[in-house]
Design a protein around this motif. Structure first.
Motif, mmCIF file in Angstrom:
data_model
loop_
_atom_site.group_PDB
_atom_site.id
_atom_site.type_symbol
_atom_site.label_atom_id
_atom_site.label_comp_id
_atom_site.label_asym_id
_atom_site.label_seq_id
_atom_site.Cartn_x
_atom_site.Cartn_y
_atom_site.Cartn_z
ATOM 1 N N ALA A 75 0.825 -1.477 0.291
ATOM 2 C CA ALA A 75 0.216 -0.140 0.076
ATOM 3 C C ALA A 75 0.812 1.214 0.116
ATOM 4 O O ALA A 75 2.166 1.625 0.728
ATOM 5 N N HIS A 76 0.611 2.215 -0.783
ATOM 6 C CA HIS A 76 1.208 3.309 -1.089
ATOM 7 C C HIS A 76 2.653 3.885 -1.589
ATOM 8 O O HIS A 76 3.182 4.426 -1.503
ATOM 9 N N ALA A 77 2.403 2.266 -1.992
ATOM 10 C CA ALA A 77 4.083 2.498 -2.909
ATOM 11 C C ALA A 77 3.517 3.335 -4.699
ATOM 12 O O ALA A 77 2.930 3.284 -4.827
ATOM 13 N N ASP A 78 4.508 3.015 -4.972
ATOM 14 C CA ASP A 78 4.520 4.471 -6.259
ATOM 15 C C ASP A 78 3.820 3.076 -7.300
ATOM 16 O O ASP A 78 3.729 1.839 -7.084
ATOM 17 N N PRO A 79 2.847 3.345 -8.496
ATOM 18 C CA PRO A 79 2.111 2.673 -8.910
ATOM 19 C C PRO A 79 2.330 1.695 -9.992
ATOM 20 O O PRO A 79 3.324 2.259 -10.436
ATOM 21 N N LEU A 80 2.031 0.427 -10.469
ATOM 22 C CA LEU A 80 2.832 -0.162 -11.499
ATOM 23 C C LEU A 80 1.840 -0.525 -12.383
ATOM 24 O O LEU A 80 0.558 -0.811 -11.672
ATOM 25 N N LEU A 81 2.501 0.077 -13.102
ATOM 26 C CA LEU A 81 1.737 -0.269 -14.499
ATOM 27 C C LEU A 81 2.848 -1.156 -15.800
ATOM 28 O O LEU A 81 3.002 -1.563 -15.377
ATOM 29 N N ALA A 141 -1.988 -0.451 -11.169
ATOM 30 C CA ALA A 141 -1.922 -1.144 -9.561
ATOM 31 C C ALA A 141 -1.733 -0.400 -8.310
ATOM 32 O O ALA A 141 0.320 0.419 -8.548
ATOM 33 N N ALA A 142 -2.041 -0.289 -8.150
ATOM 34 C CA ALA A 142 -1.783 0.749 -6.454
ATOM 35 C C ALA A 142 -2.686 0.412 -5.292
ATOM 36 O O ALA A 142 -2.829 -1.134 -5.106
ATOM 37 N N ASP A 143 -3.272 1.529 -4.560
ATOM 38 C CA ASP A 143 -4.150 0.689 -2.974
ATOM 39 C C ASP A 143 -5.352 -0.007 -4.058
ATOM 40 O O ASP A 143 -6.011 -0.727 -3.778
ATOM 41 N N THR A 144 -5.391 0.386 -4.993
ATOM 42 C CA THR A 144 -6.711 -0.152 -6.178
ATOM 43 C C THR A 144 -6.264 -0.140 -7.196
ATOM 44 O O THR A 144 -5.463 0.546 -7.755
ATOM 45 N N PRO A 204 -4.440 17.206 -19.266
ATOM 46 C CA PRO A 204 -3.359 17.836 -18.071
ATOM 47 C C PRO A 204 -2.380 17.771 -17.777
ATOM 48 O O PRO A 204 -1.122 17.112 -17.965
ATOM 49 N N ARG A 205 -1.925 17.954 -16.129
ATOM 50 C CA ARG A 205 -0.524 18.206 -16.110
ATOM 51 C C ARG A 205 -0.446 16.778 -15.297
ATOM 52 O O ARG A 205 -1.388 16.194 -14.984
ATOM 53 N N SER A 206 0.929 16.065 -15.574
ATOM 54 C CA SER A 206 0.757 14.669 -15.096
ATOM 55 C C SER A 206 2.378 14.300 -15.163
ATOM 56 O O SER A 206 3.078 14.386 -15.539
ATOM 57 N N ASP A 207 1.995 12.963 -14.022
ATOM 58 C CA ASP A 207 3.792 12.160 -13.797
ATOM 59 C C ASP A 207 4.189 11.211 -14.798
ATOM 60 O O ASP A 207 5.120 11.215 -15.627
ATOM 61 N N VAL A 208 3.383 10.559 -15.220
ATOM 62 C CA VAL A 208 3.497 10.139 -16.714
ATOM 63 C C VAL A 208 2.343 9.969 -17.834
ATOM 64 O O VAL A 208 0.904 10.245 -17.355
ATOM 65 N N LEU A 215 7.700 1.211 -12.586
ATOM 66 C CA LEU A 215 6.822 2.264 -11.552
ATOM 67 C C LEU A 215 6.947 3.594 -12.199
ATOM 68 O O LEU A 215 7.038 3.991 -13.352
ATOM 69 N N CYS A 216 5.025 3.920 -12.313
ATOM 70 C CA CYS A 216 5.339 5.284 -12.257
ATOM 71 C C CYS A 216 5.356 6.262 -11.238
ATOM 72 O O CYS A 216 4.997 7.382 -10.864
#
Length: 452
Positions: A37-43, A54-57, A225-229, A451-452
Motif C-alpha cells: 500500500a502507498h507504493a508508487d503505482p505499477l503500470l 496497480a496501486a491501493d486499487t 492535464p499535468r501528470s507524472d506519466v 513504476l509510475c
C-alpha cells in the motif's frame, strides 16, 4: 452475471479449444501480488489498448480486442490473461471495440466489478457490443468446418457486461477505492476520452487516439492535464488533403463500370464521411449494414462543434440490384458483415473497395491495401479483381504534428510512453518528443512493467 461454475467451464473450454497460455508472458504473476500500500503505482502494458495500473486499487484502463494478423486476432478467442482479472475496476476510454470489445468475454470468464465510461460511451456500448456479438455469431455460422474455439462473446455475455457500466461525466473527479480519476474529451469519436488517474500521490494520463482539431463534426480534444506519466497513443500518418476527392473519384469510377463500392468502417459507420462528400458523389443508394452509424450520430448532440449538423443520408439495410455504396464493419475486415460484401464484390472488376485510415498490419484490410490478389473469407479464397483504393487516412484523427502540439502544450511528464498504432509511428513520435521537447519518451514492450 454467469455463476462460478459456468465461468470456470467457459474458461476451461476456451483453453482446450485454442492452445494459448492464460498469460502470454511466461512466469508473470498477478501484478497486484505483494504490491505494498502507498507504493508508487505499477503500470503493466498488456498489449493493444489495455493498461493495468496497480496501486491501493487496481484499474484496467481499456479492455479492447487485439487487432493484427490472424495469430494476434485469435488471441481474442482465448481466455484473457490473468492480469486482466486482477483489476478491481475497468475504465473504458471509448466504445470502440479496440477499447471495449474484450469486456463481455472478461465478464463471461468470471470477472465482476464496476466499469466506468463517459455517458456517451455508456450509451453506445449496448449497440456496439450487441452488434459485434451478432457479427461474431454470423461469422461462425458461415465457416464449415467451424473455427476452433468459441466466439469472443455472445449476446448473454453482453447483457451481463452492460449491467456493470456506470456513467461518469467528463470533467468530474470520481473516486474508486483508493484512487481518483477523471475523463477529458479526446475527440475523434463520440464519447471518446482521455483518462487521468491519481494514485499514491502520483498521476498518470492515458490518451488514446486524439481527434483532429478540425474534425467535421466533433469538438477538439480538451487540453492535456499535468501528470507524472503520460501514456499516449501513436498518431496515424497525416491524412491526404485530397481524401474526399479521392473517395468521390473512386465511387464515380465504379459507377461508370456499373459496379458498387464497399467501405469497411469502424464504429462511426462512416456517415460523417458522406456528409463531407455532399455534392461530390453520384446519387447512389447508401447501404448501412448495421445500426452503429445511426446510433453514434443520435448520441453526438452533446459533442458537436458549434454550427455542425448531424448528417441524415437516406440509408438502406440491404444492397439494391444496381450500384450502391455499402458501409459495413469491421474496419479491419477481419470479422463482421463486411466479409459477406467483400466475398460478393471482390471477384467482379466493376466493383470497388475503399479503405479508410491505416489498417493494422496483417489484417484483411491491410492485405487489400498491399495489393493482395486473393483474400481468404469464411474459409474460402476469393480472387481480388475489384479496384482497391487505400485512402491512407480519415481526417477524423490528429496527425503527428497535432499530437505533438497537444502533448507539449503542457509541462513535460517525467516519462511518456508511446503506445498503440503502428511501430513506425510510435517510434517516430517518441523520437520527436525527445528531439523537439527533450522528453524522456519510450515505446514499451508488450508485457512490460514500470513504476509510475
Amino acid at each position: 452475471m454467469p455463476d462460478g461454475s459456468r465461468a470456470a467451464a467457459l474458461r476451461a473450454a476456451r483453453r482446450a479449444s485454442v492452445p494459448y497460455r492464460t498469460s502470454p508472458w511466461p512466469g508473470r504473476l498477478h501484478v497486484t501480488a505483494h504490491h505494498p500500500a502507498h507504493a508508487d503505482p505499477l503500470l503493466t502494458f498488456l498489449g493493444g489498448a489495455r493498461y493495468l495500473l496497480a496501486a491501493d486499487t487496481t484499474l484496467l484502463i481499456g479492455c479492447g480486442l487485439v487487432e493484427g494478423p490472424e495469430t494476434a486476432w485469435r488471441r481474442n478467442f482465448s481466455p484473457g490473461p490473468d492480469e486482466l482479472h486482477a483489476a478491481d475496476a475497468v475504465i473504458l476510454p471509448s466504445a470502440d471495440l479496440g477499447h471495449a470489445g474484450f469486456l463481455p468475454q472478461l465478464v463471461a470468464e468470471g470477472w465482476h466489478g464496476p466499469v466506468f465510461a463517459t455517458p456517451a460511451t455508456a450509451a453506445l456500448l449496448p449497440v456496439v457490443l450487441s452488434d459485434a456479438a451478432k457479427q461474431f455469431a454470423e461469422d461462425a455460422a458461415q465457416v464449415c468446418p467451424p473455427p476452433p474455439g468459441v466466439p469472443p462473446f455472445r449476446a448473454e455475455d453482453v447483457t451481463c457486461a452492460l449491467a456493470l457500466v456506470r456513467p461518469v461525466e467528463v470533467g468530474s473527479l470520481h473516486r474508486v477505492g483508493g484512487v481518483e480519476f477523471e475523463f477529458g474529451r479526446a475527440g475523434g469519436r463520440v464519447g471518446a476520452a482521455w483518462v487521468r488517474v491519481r494514485a499514491g500521490g502520483r498521476s498518470v494520463v492515458f490518451a488514446g487516439p486524439l481527434g483532429a482539431a478540425e474534425h467535421p463534426l466533433l469538438r477538439a480534444p480538451d487540453p492535456r492535464p499535468r501528470s507524472d506519466v503520460l501514456v499516449l497513443a501513436a498518431p496515424e500518418p497525416p491524412a491526404d488533403g485530397h481524401l474526399a476527392g479521392r473517395f468521390a473519384a473512386a465511387v464515380h469510377r465504379a459507377v461508370r463500370r456499373g459496379g458498387s463500392v464497399v467501405v469497411p468502417v469502424a464504429v462511426d459507420g462512416g456517415v460523417e464521411l458522406l456528409r463531407a462528400l455532399t455534392g461530390q458523389l453520384p446519387p447512389l443508394p447508401v447501404v448501412l449494414d448495421g445500426d452503429l452509424g445511426l446510433e453514434v450520430h443520435r448520441q453526438a448532440t452533446a459533442e458537436l462543434r458549434r454550427g455542425a449538423r448531424v448528417p441524415a443520408p437516406e440509408l438502406l439495410r440491404e444492397p439494391p440490384d444496381g450500384p450502391s455504396i455499402i458501409l459495413a464493419g469491421l474496419a479491419t475486415a477481419d470479422s463482421g458483415r463486411v466479409l459477406r460484401h467483400l466475398a460478393r464484390l471482390l471477384p467482379d472488376r466493376r466493383n470497388g473497395v475503399v479503405l479508410l485510415g491505416h489498417p493494422a498490419p496483417g489484417t484483411r484490410a491491410a492485405q487489400l491495401a498491399d495489393g493482395a490478389r486473393h483474400l481468404k473469407v469464411h474459409g474460402r479464397y476469393v480472387p481480388v479483381r475489384a479496384e482497391v483504393t487505400a485512402l491512407g487516412g480519415t481526417a477524423a484523427f490528429a496527425g503527428p504534428e497535432e499530437v505533438l502540439a497537444w502533448a507539449t502544450a503542457t509541462p513535460a511528464p517525467e516519462t511518456a510512453f508511446v503506445v498503440e498504432g503502428e511501430p513506425e509511428s510510435a517510434q517516430a513520435l517518441a523520437k520527436a518528443l525527445h528531439a523537439e521537447a527533450d522528453w524522456c519518451a519510450v515505446v514499451p514492450e508488450e508485457g512490460e512493467r514500470v513504476l509510475c
